[in-house]
Enzyme design. Structure first.
Site, mmCIF file in Angstrom:
data_model
loop_
_atom_site.group_PDB
_atom_site.id
_atom_site.type_symbol
_atom_site.label_atom_id
_atom_site.label_comp_id
_atom_site.label_asym_id
_atom_site.label_seq_id
_atom_site.Cartn_x
_atom_site.Cartn_y
_atom_site.Cartn_z
ATOM 1 N N GLU A 1 0.785 -1.105 0.032
ATOM 2 C CA GLU A 1 -0.222 -0.033 -0.045
ATOM 3 C C GLU A 1 0.835 1.202 -0.106
ATOM 4 O O GLU A 1 1.718 1.215 0.782
ATOM 5 C CB GLU A 1 -0.827 0.034 1.205
ATOM 6 C CG GLU A 1 -1.933 -1.364 1.071
ATOM 7 C CD GLU A 1 -2.322 -1.616 2.656
ATOM 8 O OE1 GLU A 1 -2.259 -0.714 3.461
ATOM 9 O OE2 GLU A 1 -3.011 -2.573 2.920
ATOM 10 N N SER B 1 -5.409 -4.897 0.132
ATOM 11 C CA SER B 1 -5.856 -6.173 0.182
ATOM 12 C C SER B 1 -4.554 -7.094 0.891
ATOM 13 O O SER B 1 -3.542 -7.437 -0.106
ATOM 14 C CB SER B 1 -5.767 -6.741 -1.292
ATOM 15 O OG SER B 1 -7.073 -5.808 -1.844
ATOM 16 N N GLU B 2 -4.604 -7.068 2.192
ATOM 17 C CA GLU B 2 -3.097 -7.756 2.593
ATOM 18 C C GLU B 2 -3.105 -9.309 2.204
ATOM 19 O O GLU B 2 -1.982 -9.744 2.133
ATOM 20 C CB GLU B 2 -3.456 -7.672 4.076
ATOM 21 C CG GLU B 2 -2.986 -6.095 4.978
ATOM 22 C CD GLU B 2 -4.361 -5.342 4.777
ATOM 23 O OE1 GLU B 2 -4.045 -4.192 4.947
ATOM 24 O OE2 GLU B 2 -5.411 -5.850 4.370
ATOM 25 N N ASP C 1 -0.517 -5.084 12.631
ATOM 26 C CA ASP C 1 -1.685 -5.336 13.207
ATOM 27 C C ASP C 1 -2.695 -5.896 11.940
ATOM 28 O O ASP C 1 -3.431 -6.567 12.091
ATOM 29 C CB ASP C 1 -2.677 -4.225 13.520
ATOM 30 C CG ASP C 1 -1.803 -3.314 14.685
ATOM 31 O OD1 ASP C 1 -2.322 -3.407 15.862
ATOM 32 O OD2 ASP C 1 -0.697 -2.855 14.276
ATOM 33 N N HIS D 1 -3.604 -0.582 15.690
ATOM 34 C CA HIS D 1 -2.412 -0.040 14.960
ATOM 35 C C HIS D 1 -1.294 -0.122 15.687
ATOM 36 O O HIS D 1 -0.080 0.430 15.049
ATOM 37 C CB HIS D 1 -2.692 1.304 14.317
ATOM 38 C CG HIS D 1 -3.561 1.225 13.246
ATOM 39 N ND1 HIS D 1 -4.914 1.306 13.154
ATOM 40 C CD2 HIS D 1 -3.385 1.631 11.785
ATOM 41 C CE1 HIS D 1 -5.545 1.154 12.239
ATOM 42 N NE2 HIS D 1 -4.485 1.559 11.147
#
Length: 817
Positions: free
Chosen positions: A496, A526-527, A552, A594
C-alpha cells in the site's frame, strides 16, 4: 497515487446508466468431424484415454479408502483423498492445448488436473526431453523405480512415471514427487507445468495472481490457470486475487513492454457444492458464477460459462481465452460447469443431495457420452474402448503394488523433514540480463540526499546529531533495496502506497525515480493478495519484497503468511524456494488496532525466518542478507525508529555492501550484574535503564536479539552465566510473547548459574490506549529498573515508582490482564 491521474468531479458525477458485457454460456457447437480434422484420431482418442486414466486413478483411491483394497490389492491409506470423480472432462479439456510453459495452480481436489496436465505434456514433449526431465528430477529417484518394472516406449514409461510419482506422493513415500511431504492435497510436478495445489479452499486464488504477475513482469512465456471450486467464491483471497489481477495500472501506467492485463484464467470448477452446501441457491447470491466477473473489471473479466462435461468444449474455451491473453487482454474468468459424483471426501455420505440427482449426472457421465460419440463417429470401436479401460486398470494395479511396497517406495526419514525447512542458499540474482532501471545515479533525489548525511549518529562528544542530518534506519532499507534492484532483474516490490509516496514511512522515497512501474507499484488494500501474490511470484522463480503497513494487519494475511509463505519449501521437499521478504512495521500512537507487536506469531511458525532490526546498520545488513537468500523472511520494523541514527557501529553505516549474519544477537553494552535481552525498539529504553542502574551501582549488560528465528542462544546464555541474572524486555504484550520463549530457553541454558528466576517485562496485556497514555502501556526505562530491584537484585535505598513484583504479575493474570 500518481498526480497525473486527475480525478475530475465533473466527470464522475455525470449521469449515466452503467451496462455490463454479455456473458456467453455453453455456446460451443463445433461438430466432431471438424474437431477430427483439427486433432486427428489420435488426439481424440487421447482425450478419452486421459479421462479414463483419471477416473481409474481416483476410483482406486476411493476403493482403498472405503473398502481397504483395489482389485484385490489391500492397503490402508490414512491420509486424505478429496476426489473429483465426474470432473475428468473439465481437467482433460483444459489441458488439451496447454504447454509446459502454461502453469496450473489448483485446490485440494486436483488429482485429475495433475494427471491431465501431465499427460498433455507427455503427448506433446519429444522423447529425449521427457527422458531428460525424468532423469533429472530428484536424481532419477522415481524413474529408477518405474524403469525396473515397466517396459515400452518412452511415452509409456513417462505415463507410468506420472501415475507412480503422484500416487507415491499421496501415500507419503520418499519416491513421490515431493518425497511424500506434500501429499494428496499439495502434489505438483513443475517440469510439466503443474504447480502447487492447495489444501486451503481458494488458496490458489491470490497465489496464482502472483504467478501471472511474474510472467508479466519478466515477460515469461505461457499463461497461469487458477483451478478453484465454486465454494472458493466465499473466500476473501479469491476476490482479492481477482482484483489484484485486474488492476487498471497494468494497462494505464506500465510501459509498453510490460503493459496489459495479467495472463491468468481464474477457472471456477463449478461442481455445485462447497462441502455439503449448495452454492447456487443456498450459500451464494449469484445465479451464475460467470456473472461475478462483471464486478471486477469493465470487460467482466472476459467471462464465459462452459459445459465442463464436454472436454472439447472446455478445450475450445481455454484456447480462445488463451488467445485473448496473448493479446494482453486479461484476466479471464471461466466457469466450467461440472459435477463430482463422489462426496466431498470418502467419508461423505452425500446426505445433502438426492439419489435421483446423482443418478441423473451419472447418466450424463462425460466419459460414457464422449466414448459413445467416438464410437458413433467411427473414431474407435467398442473393442478399442474396452482395451483402453482394461489397459488402464492393469497400469493402476502395477503402480499401486509398487507405491505401497516399503522396500520399493520407503517413507522419508523423519529427521530429514527438519533439514528441508529452509533452503539456506545464497542467490545473487534469480534472473538473467540487465535489470530495468531508471535513475540510479547521483542525480536520484534520495541518493543525493543521503550523500549529505552523517553515516554515524553521534558527534565527537557522544551526543545525537540532528535527525535531519543523520543517516537513518529508513535509509538503510532504501540502500539495501536499491542494491538488489541493481543486480536482480526479477526483483519486484509492492504494497500500500509503496511508489509515489515512497511508502507510509518514506523508506522507498527515491525508488520511484530509480525503477519502473513493473518493479515497484502500489497494490490494493488487500493484505491477503499482497502476500499471496508474493508467494506466487516466488514460486515461479522471482524475488519479491512485499509490505504490510502495520503489524496489526498481519491477521488479514494470516493464511498467506502461515500456510503458504512458510510451508511451500518444506512441502515441496526442497523442489521450490521462497525468495520472499515481508516487511511489517510495528506501530504506536494509533491505538488498539495499529500498535501491536505480533512478532511471536511469525517466530512460532515453522518455515519462516524472522528478523527485527532496530539500528540503521542492522536494517541495511539484515535486509541485504534476506535479499541475497532463498528463504522467506519476515522483517519487523518499529515505527519509533525509522528516523534513528546509528549509535553502535562507530565507523557508521558502510556505503558498501555487507550482511548481518543470520541468527546472531548483538551486545550493545557490557555489564556484570544483570543481562538485559531486548526485542525491538525496547533496546533504547533498556539502555536508558542500564544508565540508571549504573548510577545505582548495578552493572547491566544489554543485548539486542536482532533475529527471532534463527537465533543462536549461546552468546545470551554465556552472558547470563556470567551475570547470574536475566531480564527480557520488548514492546509485545507480555503474555504468550516471544520474550517468554527467550526467558525460558536462556534460563534453562544458564540454570545452574542463575541467582534468581528470569524476569519478563513486556507491554500490558490490554488494548493499546491513546498516545497520551502509552507510557502506561509500553515498557519504560523505570519499569526495567523497578523489575530488577523487585525480582533480581534489591538495590539499597532505592524506592520503585511502579509495581513490577511477581505478586502483581499474578494478580494481573488472575484478572486476565
Amino acid at each position: 497515487m500518481p498526480k497525473h491521474m486527475y480525478v475530475d468531479p465533473l466527470e464522475v458525477f455525470q449521469p449515466e446508466i452503467l451496462s455490463c458485457p454479455e456473458i456467453p454460456s455453453c455456446q460451443y457447437k463445433t461438430t466432431l468431424a471438424r474437431e477430427r480434422k483439427s486433432l486427428g484420431d489420435t488426439g481424440l482418442v487421447d482425450v478419452l484415454a486421459d479421462m479414463v486414466m483419471i477416473r481409474e486413478f481416483e476410483t482406486m483411491l476411493e476403493k482403498i479408502k472405503l473398502e481397504g483394497a483395489y482389485q484385490g490389492i489391500a492397503y490402508n491409506n490414512p491420509g486424505p483423498a478429496h476426489l473429483s470423480i465426474g470432473q475428468e472432462a473439465s481437467a482433460v479439456g483444459q489441458a488439451l492445448h496447454l504447454g509446459v510453459d502454461d502453469h496450473i495452480y489448483g485446490s485440494h481436489r486436483s488429482h485429475g488436473e495433475i494427471i491431465a496436465k501431465g499427460l498433455s505434456a507427455i503427448h506433446k514433449l519429444p522423447d529425449d526431453e521427457l527422458m531428460r526431465i525424468m532423469k533429472g528430477f530428484e536424481d532419477g529417484r522415481a524413474l529408477s523405480v518405474v524403469e525396473r518394472h515397466f517396459d515400452g516406449s518412452v511415452k509409456e514409461v513417462a505415463t507410468a512415471f506420472l501415475i507412480y510419482g503422484a500416487l507415491a506422493e499421496i501415500f507419503a513415500r520418499e519416491t513421490g514427487f515431493n518425497q511424500g511431504l506434500g501429499g494428496s492435497m499439495h502434489a505438483f510436478f513443475t517440469p510439466f507445468g503443474i504447480y502447487p495445489n492447495n489444501a486451503i479452499v481458494g488458496g490458489s486464488g491470490d497465489i496464482a495472481a502472483g504467478a501471472a504477475l511474474f510472467k508479466r513482469v519478466n515477460n515469461a512465456p505461457g499463461i497461469v490457470i487458477a483451478n478453484i471450486g465454486d465454494g472458493s467464491l466465499g473466500c476473501g483471497p479469491v476476490w482479492e486475487g481477482m482484483n489484484f489481477a485486474a488492476m487498471a495500472q497494468y494497462e494505464q501506467l506500465w510501459d509498453d513492454a510490460h503493459k496489459g492485463g495479467l495472463p491468468i484464467i481464474f477457472n471456477i470448477m463449478n461442481n455445485h457444492y462447497g462441502m455439503g452446501g449448495q452454492t447456487r441457491g443456498e450459500t451464494m447470491g449469484y445465479d451464475c458464477v460467470a456473472r461475478v466477473g462483471a464486478g471486477v473489471d469493465p470487460r467482466a473479466m472476459n467471462a464465459e460459462r462452459v459445459n465442463g462435461y464436454d472436454p472439447l468444449a472446455v478445450a475450445d474455451a481455454v484456447a480462445r481465452k488463451r488467445e485473448l491473453i496473448t493479446q494482453r487482454i486479461g484476466p479471464v474468468l471461466l466457469e466450467t460447469v461440472t459435477y463430482r459424483l463422489a462426496g466431498h471426501s470418502p467419508s461423505d455420505a452425500s446426505s445433502y443431495r438426492t439419489k435421483e440427482e446423482v443418478a441423473a449426472w451419472q447418466e450424463a457421465d462425460a466419459i460414457k457420452t464422449y466414448a459413445a460419440k467416438l464410437i458413433k463417429g467411427k473414431v474407435i470401436d467398442a473393442e478399442r474402448d474396452n482395451a483402453i479401460r482394461s489397459d488402464t486398470t492393469e497400469l493402476m494395479k502395477k503402480v499401486l503394488t509398487l507405491a505401497i511396497d516399503p522396500e520399493v517406495s520407503p517413507y522419508i526419514q523423519s529427521e530429514r523433514v527438519g533439514s528441508l525447512m529452509f533452503s539456506n542458499r545464497k542467490v545473487e540474482s534469480y534472473g538473467e540480463g540487465e535489470p530495468d532501471l531508471d535513475c540510479v545515479d547521483e542525480t536520484n533525489p534520495r541518493i543525493k540526499q543521503i550523500a549529505r548525511k552523517a553515516r554515524f549518529g553521534l558527534d565527537e562528544n557522544g551526543k545525537p546529531l540532528p535527525k535531519n542530518k543523520v543517516y537513518q534506519l529508513r535509509d538503510g532499507i532504501f540502500e539495501a533495496m536499491l542494491h538488489r534492484y541493481r543486480i536482480d532483474p526479477t526483483l519486484a516490490a509492492w504494497g500500500e502506497e509503496n511508489r509515489d509516496w515512497g511508502g507510509a514511512f518514506a523508506c522507498y522515497r527515491g525508488l520511484t525515480e530509480a525503477v519502473p512501474y513493473h518493479r515497484l507499484f502500489n497494490s490494493p488494500i488487500s493484505e491477503g493478495a499482497i502476500v499471496g501474490a508474493g508467494v506466487g511470484y516466488a514460486l515461479e522463480g522471482g524475488r519479491a519484497v512485499v509490505e504490510l503497513m502495520y503489524c496489526d494487519f498481519l491477521g488479514r494475511a494470516g493464511d498467506e503468511i502461515f500456510n503458504q509463505m512458510a510451508k511451500w519449501q518444506s512441502m515441496s521437499a526442497g523442489v521450490l524456494t521462497m525468495p520472499l521478504v515481508l516487511r511489517i512495521s510495528v506501530g504506536m500512537k494509533y491505538g488498539a488496532q495499529h500498535s501491536q507487536d505480533w512478532s511471536a506469531m511469525c517466530a512460532h511458525m515453522p518455515g519462516l525466518k524472522v528478523a527485527f532490526p532496530v539500528t540503521p546498520y542492522d536494517a541495511k545488513g539484515i535486509l541485504n542478507a534476506a535479499l541475497a537468500g532463498s528463504d522467506p523472511v519476515v522483517m519487523f520494523e518499529s515505527q519509533r525508529l525509522y528516523d534513528v541514527g546509528e549509535q553502535f557501529v562507530t565507523g557508521g553505516v558502510p556505503e558498501d555492501y555487507y550482511e548481518v549474519p543470520e541468527g546472531q544477537p548483538a551486545k550493545r553494552r557490557d555489564g556484570s550484574d544483570v543481562t538485559i535481552v531486548t526485542v525491538g525498539a525496547t533496546l533504547y529504553r533498556a539502555l536508558e535503564a542500564a544508565e540508571q542502574l549504573g548510577e545505582l551501582g548495578v552493572s547491566a549488560e544489554v543485548w539486542d536479539v536482532r533475529w527471532l528465528n534463527p537465533l543462536d542462544y549461546q552468546p545470551l546464555i554465556d552472558s547470563v552465566k556470567r551475570t547470574g541474572r536475566l531480564l527480557v524486555a520488548g514492546d509485545a504484550c507480555e503474555r504468550g510473547s516471544f520474550m517468554q520463549a527467550l526467558a525460558q530457553t536462556i534460563g534453562q541454558g544458564a540454570f545452574g548459574q542463575l541467582d534468581a528466576p528470569p524476569v519478563v517485562v513486556g507491554s500490558r496485556n490490554w488494548i493499546c490506549p491513546a498516545p497520551e497514555l502509552e507510557t502506561s502501556y509500553f515498557p519504560q526505562s523505570e519499569w526495567i529498573v523497578d523489575a530488577v530491584h523487585e525480582n533480581l537484585l534489591p538495590i539499597a535505598g532505592y524506592r520503585p515508582t511502579t509495581n513490577q513484583s511477581f505478586a502483581e504479575r499474578l494478580r494481573r493474570n488472575a484478572a486476565g490482564v
